[in-house]
Design a protein around this motif. Structure first.
Motif, PDB file in Angstrom:
ATOM      1  N   ARG A  96      39.482  32.387  49.452  1.00  0.00           N
ATOM      2  CA  ARG A  96      39.545  32.902  48.081  1.00  0.00           C
ATOM      3  C   ARG A  96      39.181  34.381  48.089  1.00  0.00           C
ATOM      4  O   ARG A  96      38.220  34.788  48.740  1.00  0.00           O
ATOM      5  CB  ARG A  96      38.573  32.160  47.165  1.00  0.00           C
ATOM      6  CG  ARG A  96      38.812  30.671  47.028  1.00  0.00           C
ATOM      7  CD  ARG A  96      38.073  30.089  45.831  1.00  0.00           C
ATOM      8  NE  ARG A  96      36.665  30.478  45.802  1.00  0.00           N
ATOM      9  CZ  ARG A  96      35.866  30.359  44.730  1.00  0.00           C
ATOM     10  NH1 ARG A  96      36.352  29.879  43.597  1.00  0.00           N
ATOM     11  NH2 ARG A  96      34.605  30.721  44.789  1.00  0.00           N
ATOM     12  N   LEU A  97      39.963  35.167  47.352  1.00  0.00           N
ATOM     13  CA  LEU A  97      39.686  36.584  47.200  1.00  0.00           C
ATOM     14  C   LEU A  97      39.007  36.792  45.857  1.00  0.00           C
ATOM     15  O   LEU A  97      39.480  36.307  44.826  1.00  0.00           O
ATOM     16  CB  LEU A  97      40.988  37.396  47.256  1.00  0.00           C
ATOM     17  CG  LEU A  97      41.954  37.082  48.404  1.00  0.00           C
ATOM     18  CD1 LEU A  97      43.124  38.060  48.381  1.00  0.00           C
ATOM     19  CD2 LEU A  97      41.253  37.096  49.740  1.00  0.00           C
ATOM     20  N   LEU A  98      37.877  37.509  45.878  1.00  0.00           N
ATOM     21  CA  LEU A  98      37.111  37.736  44.656  1.00  0.00           C
ATOM     22  C   LEU A  98      36.623  39.171  44.598  1.00  0.00           C
ATOM     23  O   LEU A  98      36.318  39.767  45.639  1.00  0.00           O
ATOM     24  CB  LEU A  98      35.885  36.811  44.572  1.00  0.00           C
ATOM     25  CG  LEU A  98      36.054  35.320  44.822  1.00  0.00           C
ATOM     26  CD1 LEU A  98      35.711  34.961  46.257  1.00  0.00           C
ATOM     27  CD2 LEU A  98      35.141  34.534  43.880  1.00  0.00           C
ATOM     28  N   LEU A  99      36.507  39.697  43.394  1.00  0.00           N
ATOM     29  CA  LEU A  99      35.842  40.978  43.206  1.00  0.00           C
ATOM     30  C   LEU A  99      34.353  40.722  43.033  1.00  0.00           C
ATOM     31  O   LEU A  99      33.955  39.885  42.214  1.00  0.00           O
ATOM     32  CB  LEU A  99      36.392  41.699  41.980  1.00  0.00           C
ATOM     33  CG  LEU A  99      37.777  42.338  42.155  1.00  0.00           C
ATOM     34  CD1 LEU A  99      38.308  42.807  40.811  1.00  0.00           C
ATOM     35  CD2 LEU A  99      37.703  43.507  43.120  1.00  0.00           C
ATOM     36  N   ALA A 100      33.550  41.422  43.808  1.00  0.00           N
ATOM     37  CA  ALA A 100      32.099  41.294  43.656  1.00  0.00           C
ATOM     38  C   ALA A 100      31.693  41.761  42.255  1.00  0.00           C
ATOM     39  O   ALA A 100      32.320  42.654  41.680  1.00  0.00           O
ATOM     40  CB  ALA A 100      31.399  42.131  44.719  1.00  0.00           C
ATOM     41  N   GLY A 101      30.647  41.163  41.718  1.00  0.00           N
ATOM     42  CA  GLY A 101      30.159  41.566  40.408  1.00  0.00           C
ATOM     43  C   GLY A 101      29.098  42.648  40.521  1.00  0.00           C
ATOM     44  O   GLY A 101      28.314  42.669  41.464  1.00  0.00           O
ATOM     45  N   ALA A 102      29.095  43.558  39.562  1.00  0.00           N
ATOM     46  CA  ALA A 102      28.074  44.611  39.503  1.00  0.00           C
ATOM     47  C   ALA A 102      27.980  45.104  38.070  1.00  0.00           C
ATOM     48  O   ALA A 102      29.007  45.354  37.436  1.00  0.00           O
ATOM     49  CB  ALA A 102      28.420  45.771  40.437  1.00  0.00           C
ATOM     50  N   GLY A 103      26.764  45.211  37.561  1.00  0.00           N
ATOM     51  CA  GLY A 103      26.599  45.673  36.188  1.00  0.00           C
ATOM     52  C   GLY A 103      27.185  44.728  35.166  1.00  0.00           C
ATOM     53  O   GLY A 103      27.612  45.152  34.089  1.00  0.00           O
ATOM     54  N   GLY A 104      27.258  43.442  35.511  1.00  0.00           N
ATOM     55  CA  GLY A 104      27.760  42.446  34.566  1.00  0.00           C
ATOM     56  C   GLY A 104      29.264  42.339  34.507  1.00  0.00           C
ATOM     57  O   GLY A 104      29.802  41.648  33.630  1.00  0.00           O
ATOM     58  N   ALA A 105      29.987  42.976  35.414  1.00  0.00           N
ATOM     59  CA  ALA A 105      31.449  42.934  35.409  1.00  0.00           C
ATOM     60  C   ALA A 105      31.955  43.071  36.839  1.00  0.00           C
ATOM     61  O   ALA A 105      31.219  43.478  37.742  1.00  0.00           O
ATOM     62  CB  ALA A 105      32.001  44.064  34.542  1.00  0.00           C
ATOM     63  N   PRO A 106      33.237  42.741  37.080  1.00  0.00           N
ATOM     64  CA  PRO A 106      33.790  42.911  38.434  1.00  0.00           C
ATOM     65  C   PRO A 106      33.716  44.358  38.905  1.00  0.00           C
ATOM     66  O   PRO A 106      33.880  45.293  38.119  1.00  0.00           O
ATOM     67  CB  PRO A 106      35.244  42.448  38.273  1.00  0.00           C
ATOM     68  CG  PRO A 106      35.204  41.485  37.120  1.00  0.00           C
ATOM     69  CD  PRO A 106      34.191  42.061  36.177  1.00  0.00           C
ATOM     70  N   TRP A 107      33.455  44.535  40.187  1.00  0.00           N
ATOM     71  CA  TRP A 107      33.301  45.858  40.788  1.00  0.00           C
ATOM     72  C   TRP A 107      34.596  46.669  40.644  1.00  0.00           C
ATOM     73  O   TRP A 107      35.669  46.207  41.037  1.00  0.00           O
ATOM     74  CB  TRP A 107      32.935  45.682  42.251  1.00  0.00           C
ATOM     75  CG  TRP A 107      32.787  46.954  43.041  1.00  0.00           C
ATOM     76  CD1 TRP A 107      33.562  47.363  44.084  1.00  0.00           C
ATOM     77  CD2 TRP A 107      31.784  47.958  42.867  1.00  0.00           C
ATOM     78  NE1 TRP A 107      33.105  48.565  44.566  1.00  0.00           N
ATOM     79  CE2 TRP A 107      32.016  48.955  43.840  1.00  0.00           C
ATOM     80  CE3 TRP A 107      30.719  48.114  41.979  1.00  0.00           C
ATOM     81  CZ2 TRP A 107      31.235  50.086  43.956  1.00  0.00           C
ATOM     82  CZ3 TRP A 107      29.921  49.245  42.086  1.00  0.00           C
ATOM     83  CH2 TRP A 107      30.175  50.216  43.067  1.00  0.00           C
ATOM     84  N   PRO A 108      34.524  47.925  40.135  1.00  0.00           N
ATOM     85  CA  PRO A 108      35.738  48.707  39.863  1.00  0.00           C
ATOM     86  C   PRO A 108      36.116  49.684  40.972  1.00  0.00           C
ATOM     87  O   PRO A 108      36.694  50.748  40.717  1.00  0.00           O
ATOM     88  CB  PRO A 108      35.343  49.475  38.597  1.00  0.00           C
ATOM     89  CG  PRO A 108      33.877  49.771  38.802  1.00  0.00           C
ATOM     90  CD  PRO A 108      33.321  48.553  39.532  1.00  0.00           C
ATOM     91  N   GLY A 109      35.810  49.351  42.220  1.00  0.00           N
ATOM     92  CA  GLY A 109      36.105  50.262  43.320  1.00  0.00           C
ATOM     93  C   GLY A 109      37.581  50.303  43.674  1.00  0.00           C
ATOM     94  O   GLY A 109      38.441  49.785  42.944  1.00  0.00           O
ATOM     95  N   MET A 110      37.897  50.897  44.816  1.00  0.00           N
ATOM     96  CA  MET A 110      39.287  51.074  45.231  1.00  0.00           C
ATOM     97  C   MET A 110      39.963  49.743  45.564  1.00  0.00           C
ATOM     98  O   MET A 110      41.188  49.692  45.708  1.00  0.00           O
ATOM     99  CB  MET A 110      39.363  52.020  46.429  1.00  0.00           C
ATOM    100  CG  MET A 110      39.102  53.476  46.071  1.00  0.00           C
ATOM    101  SD  MET A 110      40.319  54.132  44.896  1.00  0.00           S
ATOM    102  CE  MET A 110      41.787  54.204  45.938  1.00  0.00           C
ATOM    103  N   THR A 111      39.191  48.668  45.617  1.00  0.00           N
ATOM    104  CA  THR A 111      39.792  47.344  45.741  1.00  0.00           C
ATOM    105  C   THR A 111      40.774  47.106  44.602  1.00  0.00           C
ATOM    106  O   THR A 111      41.843  46.524  44.803  1.00  0.00           O
ATOM    107  CB  THR A 111      38.706  46.249  45.714  1.00  0.00           C
ATOM    108  OG1 THR A 111      37.818  46.447  46.806  1.00  0.00           O
ATOM    109  CG2 THR A 111      39.310  44.867  45.817  1.00  0.00           C
TER     110      THR A 111
END
Length: 218
Positions: free
Chosen positions: A107-122
């Motif tokens: 499974r591919l997931l965006l890590a959470g940070a600050g209460g929302a999915p991480w908004p990096g270059m991913t």
């Protein structure tokens, strides 16, 4: 290094750190210094725990994004083999690889940070590979993308119950194109989605000329 193949195992459960940057940079250094024909392979798995971003700075994130970009542009074929949940650094490197193989159940997931999915270059790479519609729920809501959907969205190239066999099948052809020529073809692919035909023609003609010269010389 085994039979020309350079291998790294990356644990996405480890929060991003300076050590993460150094580990991937060392892989790139070795790959650039040793031009063996085998692929550069990274086995990725794991998702960082809640609170992973505590203490992470924008400066560290910038260094990480730059080293992932360096991996993405290596003069050797890069392969990522994914298993289990993949988020954080594991997902970043998976999406930056030339060839992406997943075991069933990945499974591919965006890590959470600050209460929302991480908004990096991913987010950028997910969108480039799959389009906005295909990954909207993952980016906005943190919904996981299972292996079958990842295959349908072109986020992985193959789902295999025997990733080792799939990887072995690639090894024989990994050295067919040398570093500079591989980099040229990769760049043509990168630019195709954002460059008009007229603007792209010169680069493709130059690449074709190089191929013809190599054919004549062989």
């Amino acid at each position: 290094m085994v039979n020309g193949e350079l291998v790294l195992r990356l644990d996405g459960a480890r929060p991003l750190s300076a050590a993460s940057v150094e580990e991937l940079a060392a892989l790139c250094d070795f790959a650039e210094d040793h031009r063996e024909p085998g692929p550069v392979t990274v086995h990725v798995s794991g998702a960082p725990p809640a609170g992973w971003a505590a203490g992470v700075t924008v400066g560290l994130v910038s260094k990480w994004e730059r080293v992932v970009r360096r991996f993405e542009r290596l003069g050797r074929l890069t392969v990522a083999v994914a298993a289990g949940d993949c988020a954080g650094t594991a997902l970043d490197v998976l999406l930056a690889a030339d060839v992406r193989i997943a075991a069933p159940g990945t499974r591919l997931l965006l890590a959470g940070a600050g209460g929302a999915p991480w908004p990096g270059m991913t987010v950028h790479r997910l969108t480039r590979h799959a389009g906005a519609a295909g990954i909207r729920r993952a980016v906005l809501l943190g919904a996981p993308i299972d292996s079958d959907r990842a295959l349908a969205l072109n986020l992985v190239d193959e789902v295999s119950a025997d990733p080792a066999a799939a990887l072995a099948a690639l090894t024989g052809t990994a050295g067919a194109v040398d570093g500079k020529e591989l980099a040229i073809r990769r760049q043509l692919v990168f630019e195709a989605g954002s460059t008009a035909f007229e603007d792209a023609l010169g680069a493709h003609l130059a690449a074709a000329d190089r191929a013809l010269r190599r054919e004549t010389a062989s």
